[in-house]
Design a protein around this motif. Structure first.
Motif, PDB file in Angstrom:
ATOM      1  N   GLY A 183       0.840  -1.231   0.100  1.00 48.78           N
ATOM      2  CA  GLY A 183       0.113  -0.061   0.209  1.00 48.78           C
ATOM      3  C   GLY A 183       0.825   1.177   0.020  1.00 48.78           C
ATOM      4  O   GLY A 183       0.324   2.201  -0.006  1.00 48.78           O
ATOM      5  N   ARG A 184       2.315   1.353   0.057  1.00 53.13           N
ATOM      6  CA  ARG A 184       3.150   2.449   0.001  1.00 53.13           C
ATOM      7  C   ARG A 184       3.542   2.555  -1.518  1.00 53.13           C
ATOM      8  O   ARG A 184       3.888   1.825  -2.236  1.00 53.13           O
ATOM      9  N   ALA A 185       2.916   3.632  -1.842  1.00 51.32           N
ATOM     10  CA  ALA A 185       2.678   4.114  -3.326  1.00 51.32           C
ATOM     11  C   ALA A 185       4.006   4.203  -4.123  1.00 51.32           C
ATOM     12  O   ALA A 185       4.260   3.668  -4.906  1.00 51.32           O
ATOM     13  N   LYS A 186       5.179   4.937  -3.359  1.00 51.99           N
ATOM     14  CA  LYS A 186       6.156   5.090  -3.642  1.00 51.99           C
ATOM     15  C   LYS A 186       7.447   4.914  -2.613  1.00 51.99           C
ATOM     16  O   LYS A 186       7.647   5.916  -1.906  1.00 51.99           O
ATOM     17  N   LEU A 187       7.901   3.836  -2.923  1.00 50.81           N
ATOM     18  CA  LEU A 187       8.757   3.387  -1.737  1.00 50.81           C
ATOM     19  C   LEU A 187      10.455   3.987  -1.927  1.00 50.81           C
ATOM     20  O   LEU A 187      10.716   4.265  -3.165  1.00 50.81           O
ATOM     21  N   SER A 188      11.051   4.387  -1.138  1.00 50.33           N
ATOM     22  CA  SER A 188      12.604   4.521  -1.074  1.00 50.33           C
ATOM     23  C   SER A 188      13.419   3.328  -0.678  1.00 50.33           C
ATOM     24  O   SER A 188      12.777   2.704   0.053  1.00 50.33           O
ATOM     25  N   ALA A 189      14.619   3.740  -1.081  1.00 50.80           N
ATOM     26  CA  ALA A 189      15.546   2.220  -0.448  1.00 50.80           C
ATOM     27  C   ALA A 189      15.604   2.415   0.999  1.00 50.80           C
ATOM     28  O   ALA A 189      15.813   1.495   1.629  1.00 50.80           O
ATOM     29  N   LEU A 190      15.534   3.767   1.619  1.00 53.95           N
ATOM     30  CA  LEU A 190      15.743   3.981   2.979  1.00 53.95           C
ATOM     31  C   LEU A 190      14.337   3.449   3.691  1.00 53.95           C
ATOM     32  O   LEU A 190      14.537   2.582   4.862  1.00 53.95           O
ATOM     33  N   GLN A 191      13.286   3.730   3.074  1.00 54.05           N
ATOM     34  CA  GLN A 191      11.937   2.794   3.850  1.00 54.05           C
ATOM     35  C   GLN A 191      12.003   1.632   3.704  1.00 54.05           C
ATOM     36  O   GLN A 191      11.580   0.714   4.638  1.00 54.05           O
ATOM     37  N   ALA A 222      12.172  -1.000   7.099  1.00 52.42           N
ATOM     38  CA  ALA A 222      11.232  -2.138   7.105  1.00 52.42           C
ATOM     39  C   ALA A 222      12.247  -3.486   7.509  1.00 52.42           C
ATOM     40  O   ALA A 222      11.453  -4.279   7.950  1.00 52.42           O
ATOM     41  N   MET A 223      13.163  -3.532   6.913  1.00 53.61           N
ATOM     42  CA  MET A 223      13.966  -4.916   7.154  1.00 53.61           C
ATOM     43  C   MET A 223      14.895  -4.786   8.559  1.00 53.61           C
ATOM     44  O   MET A 223      15.453  -5.517   9.101  1.00 53.61           O
ATOM     45  N   ASN A 224      14.748  -3.736   9.163  1.00 56.15           N
ATOM     46  CA  ASN A 224      15.458  -3.437  10.438  1.00 56.15           C
ATOM     47  C   ASN A 224      14.584  -3.860  11.502  1.00 56.15           C
ATOM     48  O   ASN A 224      13.908  -3.481  12.387  1.00 56.15           O
ATOM     49  N   SER A 225      14.621  -5.524  11.675  1.00 52.43           N
ATOM     50  CA  SER A 225      13.850  -5.999  12.497  1.00 52.43           C
ATOM     51  C   SER A 225      14.493  -7.257  13.080  1.00 52.43           C
ATOM     52  O   SER A 225      15.193  -7.962  12.291  1.00 52.43           O
ATOM     53  N   HIS A 226      14.542  -7.590  14.328  1.00 51.60           N
ATOM     54  CA  HIS A 226      15.144  -8.615  15.080  1.00 51.60           C
ATOM     55  C   HIS A 226      14.327  -9.554  15.756  1.00 51.60           C
ATOM     56  O   HIS A 226      14.134  -9.026  16.970  1.00 51.60           O
ATOM     57  N   LEU A 227      13.543 -10.364  15.117  1.00 51.30           N
ATOM     58  CA  LEU A 227      12.662 -10.897  15.962  1.00 51.30           C
ATOM     59  C   LEU A 227      13.077 -12.342  16.442  1.00 51.30           C
ATOM     60  O   LEU A 227      12.848 -13.435  16.115  1.00 51.30           O
ATOM     61  N   CYS A 259      20.156  -2.551  10.144  1.00 51.82           N
ATOM     62  CA  CYS A 259      20.229  -1.781  11.800  1.00 51.82           C
ATOM     63  C   CYS A 259      21.532  -0.864  11.704  1.00 51.82           C
ATOM     64  O   CYS A 259      21.391  -0.117  12.372  1.00 51.82           O
ATOM     65  N   HIS A 260      22.552  -1.396  10.974  1.00 55.18           N
ATOM     66  CA  HIS A 260      23.647  -0.680  10.820  1.00 55.18           C
ATOM     67  C   HIS A 260      23.552   0.532   9.958  1.00 55.18           C
ATOM     68  O   HIS A 260      24.451   1.682   9.908  1.00 55.18           O
ATOM     69  N   HIS A 261      22.550   0.721   9.136  1.00 57.18           N
ATOM     70  CA  HIS A 261      22.368   1.551   7.953  1.00 57.18           C
ATOM     71  C   HIS A 261      21.235   2.708   7.832  1.00 57.18           C
ATOM     72  O   HIS A 261      21.232   3.466   7.213  1.00 57.18           O
ATOM     73  N   VAL A 262      20.189   2.454   8.835  1.00 51.37           N
ATOM     74  CA  VAL A 262      18.883   3.174   8.776  1.00 51.37           C
ATOM     75  C   VAL A 262      19.553   4.623   9.065  1.00 51.37           C
ATOM     76  O   VAL A 262      18.929   5.547   8.563  1.00 51.37           O
ATOM     77  N   GLN A 263      20.029   4.922  10.132  1.00 55.98           N
ATOM     78  CA  GLN A 263      20.406   6.125  10.592  1.00 55.98           C
ATOM     79  C   GLN A 263      21.520   6.822   9.745  1.00 55.98           C
ATOM     80  O   GLN A 263      21.401   7.987   9.244  1.00 55.98           O
ATOM     81  N   LEU A 264      22.349   6.032   9.199  1.00 55.06           N
ATOM     82  CA  LEU A 264      23.436   6.563   8.336  1.00 55.06           C
ATOM     83  C   LEU A 264      23.000   7.154   6.864  1.00 55.06           C
ATOM     84  O   LEU A 264      23.044   8.094   6.655  1.00 55.06           O
ATOM     85  N   LEU A 265      21.910   6.361   6.254  1.00 54.69           N
ATOM     86  CA  LEU A 265      21.459   6.576   5.055  1.00 54.69           C
ATOM     87  C   LEU A 265      20.434   7.843   5.144  1.00 54.69           C
ATOM     88  O   LEU A 265      20.222   8.669   4.412  1.00 54.69           O
ATOM     89  N   ALA A 266      19.604   7.849   6.420  1.00 55.67           N
ATOM     90  CA  ALA A 266      18.734   8.917   6.442  1.00 55.67           C
ATOM     91  C   ALA A 266      19.458  10.278   6.683  1.00 55.67           C
ATOM     92  O   ALA A 266      18.947  11.377   6.387  1.00 55.67           O
ATOM     93  N   ALA A 267      20.614  10.111   7.061  1.00 57.91           N
ATOM     94  CA  ALA A 267      21.408  11.472   7.390  1.00 57.91           C
ATOM     95  C   ALA A 267      22.124  11.833   6.012  1.00 57.91           C
ATOM     96  O   ALA A 267      22.658  12.993   5.821  1.00 57.91           O
ATOM     97  N   ALA A 268      22.174  10.924   5.309  1.00 56.40           N
ATOM     98  CA  ALA A 268      23.027  11.177   3.774  1.00 56.40           C
ATOM     99  C   ALA A 268      22.345  12.239   2.816  1.00 56.40           C
ATOM    100  O   ALA A 268      20.891  12.262   3.037  1.00 56.40           O
TER     101      ALA A 268
END
Length: 357
Positions: A288-296, A300-305, A348-357
């Motif tokens: 349902g997300r119309a236009k995803l970005s790589a960061l999004q 979504a992959m940042n999950s440790h179940l 988990c190593h890259h979400v904050q890094l990419l958001a700041a880029a």
């Protein structure tokens, strides 16, 4: 830092020889680690040299230039070419040895019928023992085209992209018909597709012709004429199956078959049902997300179940070091630009890094 190596030679044997000379120590290390892995998981006696020779015969029939490249690599690294045949066929050998091998990789693509800029991301999960045994390899060809692949030292390719509008992500699958022999290595099929194909139909025809002995999903992403598309080609010994995106262009693949009839012989859900959990979680997070970005997608992959359903995989310190899984890389492909980013470690190593880029 991710190691990037750009070949200077464009003729296959010379390119392989250069790669082998530059990376000889790591190639030898990779062969020995795979030999140790095969010995640890083998459920029957095996002859690694003979298996490697069988793989080389299949490679020579399917892609003679890659056979020449592997032979050159063996010459440059001063190693028996049959051992390089074996590590290129590591998926096929593990299947033939009936190794209790789980899959962990997760792929997300969102294609766009009105834009060449598809979003394409995967986690590459593998044995943590190989965390220092991979690189990004940039491969210029004599005709001016370029292949870029994330791969292991001594293996000709894996996930990657070319500059002709084709990319590919990789997920291992497991089928009850796997392992009857040593067939064409799926890693070779992927690399040869990137080297030779310039549109989605060529790519699908080539992969459909691959006579494999072990199963994998190769998700092909194609961009042309201000549009993009994606198809997961599920290779198994009974022939290919094809999986397409939903109406919004979203295609999610983990480590179980999504196509028929192969799904009826799928062994993964019975042994490792976390593949279903990961697929469900990604689908619910991204549908349902119309236009995803790589960061999004990486978010979504940042999950440790815990030990099941982990999209971002880390070794368990309570368990023995040998044989544990980890997310070795998070790979982002841009087919429109013919580029990729291989980010060391999990989301988990890259979400904050990419958001700041």
């Amino acid at each position: 830092m991710t190691l990037v190596f750009r070949s200077t030679q464009t003729e296959p044997a010379a390119r392989g020889r250069e790669f082998g000379e530059v990376h000889a120590q790591r190639i030898h290390t990779g062969v020995e680690r795979y030999r140790a892995l095969f010995e640890r998981v083998a459920q029957r006696p095996f002859d690694l040299h003979a298996m490697g020779a069988q793989a080389l015969e299949c490679i020579a029939r399917f892609a003679a230039p890659l056979h020449a490249e592997i032979a050159g690599m063996a010459e440059g690294a001063k190693i028996d070419v049959r051992l390089l045949g074996a590590i290129n066929a590591r998926t096929e050998i593990l299947a033939a040895l009936h190794a209790p091998l789980r899959g962990e990789c997760s792929t997300v693509v969102q294609a766009d019928a009105h834009s060449a800029h598809a979003v394409a991301v995967q986690t590459w999960d593998w044995y943590a023992d190989f965390a220092d045994q991979w690189l990004t390899w940039e491969i210029p060809h004599a005709d001016g085209h370029i292949t870029t692949t994330v791969t292991e030292f001594g293996i000709v390719g894996k996930a990657g992209v070319n500059d002709r509008g084709i990319g590919v992500h990789f997920n291992i699958l497991h089928h009850e018909r796997d392992g009857a022999t040593i067939g064409l290595p799926v890693h070779v099929a992927s690399r040869w597709m990137l080297d030779t194909c310039g549109d989605v139909n060529e790519a699908l025809q080539l992969l459909a012709s691959a006579e494999v002995s072990a199963s994998s999903s190769l998700t092909v992403i194609a961009a042309a004429d201000n549009s993009s598309t994606a198809v997961s080609v599920e290779l198994h010994p009974g022939g290919p199956g094809f999986v397409f995106p939903d109406a919004s262009g979203l295609l999610v693949h983990t480590n179980h078959f999504l196509s028929s009839p192969a799904a009826a012989g799928d062994t993964e859900p019975r042994q490792y049902p976390d593949t279903l959990v990961r697929h469900d979680l990604l689908t619910r997070r991204l549908t349902g997300r119309a236009k995803l970005s790589a960061l999004q997608v990486i978010g979504a992959m940042n999950s440790h179940l815990g030990t099941t359903g982990a999209l971002c995989c880390h070794p368990d310190p309570a368990l023995p070091e040998s044989g544990q899984y980890a997310t070795l890389a998070t790979i982002v492909i841009d087919v429109a630009r013919g580029t990729l980013r291989a980010l060391r470690g999990g989301p988990c190593h890259h979400v904050q890094l990419l958001a700041a880029a």
